[in-house]
Design a protein around this motif. Structure first.
Motif, PDB file in Angstrom:
ATOM      1  N   PRO A  31      -3.369  -5.468   2.038  1.00  0.00           N
ATOM      2  CA  PRO A  31      -3.062  -4.485   3.080  1.00  0.00           C
ATOM      3  C   PRO A  31      -1.835  -3.648   2.723  1.00  0.00           C
ATOM      4  N   LEU A  32      -2.003  -2.333   2.776  1.00  0.00           N
ATOM      5  CA  LEU A  32      -0.917  -1.396   2.486  1.00  0.00           C
ATOM      6  C   LEU A  32      -0.858  -0.327   3.565  1.00  0.00           C
ATOM      7  N   GLU A  33       0.347   0.069   3.903  1.00  0.00           N
ATOM      8  CA  GLU A  33       0.546   1.255   4.736  1.00  0.00           C
ATOM      9  C   GLU A  33       0.620   2.463   3.819  1.00  0.00           C
ATOM     10  N   LEU A  34      -0.133   3.488   4.121  1.00  0.00           N
ATOM     11  CA  LEU A  34      -0.015   4.764   3.432  1.00  0.00           C
ATOM     12  C   LEU A  34       1.028   5.563   4.195  1.00  0.00           C
ATOM     13  N   VAL A  35       2.222   5.608   3.659  1.00  0.00           N
ATOM     14  CA  VAL A  35       3.361   6.218   4.348  1.00  0.00           C
ATOM     15  C   VAL A  35       3.354   7.737   4.199  1.00  0.00           C
ATOM     16  N   CYS A  73       4.826  -5.651   3.038  1.00  0.00           N
ATOM     17  CA  CYS A  73       5.943  -6.336   3.696  1.00  0.00           C
ATOM     18  C   CYS A  73       7.115  -6.595   2.748  1.00  0.00           C
ATOM     19  N   LYS A  74       6.949  -6.332   1.453  1.00  0.00           N
ATOM     20  CA  LYS A  74       8.018  -6.567   0.476  1.00  0.00           C
ATOM     21  C   LYS A  74       8.783  -5.306   0.104  1.00  0.00           C
ATOM     22  N   GLY A  75       8.177  -4.119   0.291  1.00  0.00           N
ATOM     23  CA  GLY A  75       8.868  -2.900  -0.098  1.00  0.00           C
ATOM     24  C   GLY A  75       7.958  -1.698  -0.115  1.00  0.00           C
ATOM     25  N   ALA A  76       8.517  -0.580  -0.584  1.00  0.00           N
ATOM     26  CA  ALA A  76       7.783   0.679  -0.683  1.00  0.00           C
ATOM     27  C   ALA A  76       7.673   1.072  -2.149  1.00  0.00           C
ATOM     28  N   HIS A 134      -2.870  17.912  -7.364  1.00  0.00           N
ATOM     29  CA  HIS A 134      -1.755  17.110  -7.886  1.00  0.00           C
ATOM     30  C   HIS A 134      -1.034  16.498  -6.691  1.00  0.00           C
ATOM     31  N   LEU A 135      -1.259  15.195  -6.465  1.00  0.00           N
ATOM     32  CA  LEU A 135      -0.713  14.519  -5.287  1.00  0.00           C
ATOM     33  C   LEU A 135       0.110  13.298  -5.670  1.00  0.00           C
ATOM     34  N   HIS A 136       1.109  13.029  -4.865  1.00  0.00           N
ATOM     35  CA  HIS A 136       1.898  11.811  -4.962  1.00  0.00           C
ATOM     36  C   HIS A 136       1.776  11.066  -3.636  1.00  0.00           C
ATOM     37  N   ALA A 137       2.008   9.764  -3.695  1.00  0.00           N
ATOM     38  CA  ALA A 137       1.877   8.941  -2.495  1.00  0.00           C
ATOM     39  C   ALA A 137       3.006   7.931  -2.430  1.00  0.00           C
ATOM     40  N   VAL A 138       3.322   7.537  -1.205  1.00  0.00           N
ATOM     41  CA  VAL A 138       4.222   6.410  -0.945  1.00  0.00           C
ATOM     42  C   VAL A 138       3.419   5.392  -0.144  1.00  0.00           C
ATOM     43  N   VAL A 139       3.382   4.160  -0.652  1.00  0.00           N
ATOM     44  CA  VAL A 139       2.708   3.063   0.046  1.00  0.00           C
ATOM     45  C   VAL A 139       3.712   1.937   0.236  1.00  0.00           C
ATOM     46  N   SER A 140       3.453   1.092   1.239  1.00  0.00           N
ATOM     47  CA  SER A 140       4.369  -0.025   1.468  1.00  0.00           C
ATOM     48  C   SER A 140       3.592  -1.266   1.876  1.00  0.00           C
TER      49      SER A 140
END
Length: 144
Positions: free
Chosen positions: A74-78, A98-101, A90-96
């Protein structure tokens, strides 16, 4: 530095991605079917259960890449953001978790777990293209 400042926002699209949809592949399909040439991805949020992003590991050429992969996790798409130039995405993503982003270049195979919402704004007045420089970097140019 090079700046491109002659455009305006055109039509704005909001995509709802459902469980099992693939993030990048869905955006690619939408851009292709709508004939979108130049746009900016303003926002992307949601949840993922499979994800691959890559980060650069070097500060010189040739670029060395690290691929981070999550499978059935399970990941949050931030955040998802980036530029669509002459139909090239051309895309970048941040996911998180429970341990980090974690952040990096968005790759294919990222699957929506519960939901995803993506906002794409078309840009009028630009004639973008991508071209490789001598180091192999895919540069954004405006042919206008």
């Amino acid at each position: 530095m090079k700046a491109f400042s002659n455009g305006t926002f055109g039509k704005v699209h909001v995509l709802r991605l459902d469980s099992g949809d693939f993030l990048l592949e869905s955006i690619e399909e939408f851009v292709k079917t709508q004939g979108i040439k130049n746009a900016v991805v303003l926002s992307g949020i949601g949840t993922l259960d499979y994800c691959t992003i890559y980060m650069v590991l070097t500060t010189d050429f040739p670029v060395e890449k690290h691929f981070a992969k999550w499978e059935n996790k399970p990941l949050e798409l931030v955040s998802v953001d980036g530029v669509i130039a002459d139909g090239h995405i051309h895309l970048h993503a941040v996911v998180s978790d429970c341990k980090g982003a974690y952040a990096g270049h968005l790759e294919q195979g990222c699957r929506i777990s519960y939901l995803g919402e993506i906002v794409i704004a078309e840009m009028d007045g630009f004639n973008f293209e991508r071209r490789l420089n001598e180091q192999g970097t895919n540069l954004l140019e405006d042919k206008s």
